[in-house]
Design a protein around this motif. Structure first.
Motif: not given
Length: 281
Positions: A144-152, A168-173
């Motif tokens: 979770g923190p890694e997905v959020r970090r990459i999204g940011l 952008k790919k990690f801003q998928c929620f």
């Protein structure tokens, strides 16, 4: 095939277009036996068909009855397509250190923006070994923190065009950055909601109908059957519904004798669920 790593968990087989995402996690159970999890693949279909057709396994999961093979194939295709498109939200297939199938965990897209809904299913032979808690902890504390970090976009040396695509790919929620986990469990599935609580989940606070006036489980108002405590909780909730004190698919607070808050709902198909959530740091 050469992959391009973007973190300790994620890499791309097609980094130029940020497609064909590869994901890996690992950990140990309570007896220090190793498990390994990777992104779901088409070759996993045979494992999922066997697992989700087992009546004992699915008794407390989802719709609480065996899945059809068509439903399983369709669901795996959705998860596989997300990875192929370069998005991180999907299923991890879990194996032991002898490459024997254990089960899977889903960190998918929730019903709200920025939310990932979690669910996991393990083969019976791997129950009560600490694997569920270990895998869930890795998802919550690392994935979770890694997905959020990459999204940011944090940690990237520069936000050139390629990294902008990855971000952008990690801003998928639902088009947003991951901010919260969400999960449900039946009250009688005590091991499931206890695991959620052990890894830091709390009763959901969003969309609660009676936030200022929790239902007191101690003031039952009827004779409960002689069942175990968690079955009594489900019976109590069902009686509330029959007396029209709660509505279908609405969330409510209930407080037990120790002043612990549960968030629950009675669903249209008759199932009862506890609702949990955890913010991502």
């Amino acid at each position: 095939m050469i992959t391009s790593s973007i973190s300790s968990i994620f890499s791309y087989k097609n980094p130029d277009d940020a497609k064909e995402l590869v994901a890996k996690l690992s950990g140990t159970d309570k007896e220090n036996r190793k498990w390994i999890a990777r992104e779901v693949q088409n070759i996993d279909l045979q494992y999922y068909e066997k697992l989700l057709s087992d009546e004992v396994v699915v008794k407390y999961f989802g719709v609480e009855r065996p899945w059809t093979n068509e439903k399983i194939r369709n669901r795996l295709k959705i998860w596989e397509n997300r990875y192929n498109e370069g998005h991180p939200h999907g299923a991890f297939t879990i194996f032991d250190d002898q490459n024997k199938f254990i089960g899977y965990i889903v960190a998918g897209q929730g019903d709200e923006k920025g939310v990932s809904e979690l669910a996991y299913v393990l083969s019976c032979e791997y129950w009560n070994k600490g694997i569920g808690q270990s895998v869930l902890s890795k998802i919550v504390e690392e994935w979770g923190p890694e997905v959020r970090r990459i999204g940011l976009g944090e940690g990237f040396e520069n936000l050139d065009k390629q990294y902008q695509v990855i971000q952008k790919k990690f801003q998928c929620f639902d088009g947003e950055i991951l901010k919260r986990f969400y999960a449900t469990a039946r009250p009688i599935n005590i091991s499931s909601w206890r695991i959620l609580e052990k890894v830091g989940f709390e009763s959901a606070k969003s969309d609660v109908e009676n936030a200022e006036d929790p239902i007191d489980f101690n003031v039952k108002g009827f004779d409960l059957p002689l069942l175990d405590y968690c079955s009594q909780l489900e019976s109590f909730i069902e009686e509330l519904y029959k007396k029209q004190e709660i509505k279908v698919d609405k969330r409510y607070f209930m407080v037990n004798e120790n002043d612990k808050i549960y968030t629950f709902s009675r669903m249209l198909d008759g199932r009862t669920r506890f609702h949990y959530e955890k913010e991502i740091n």
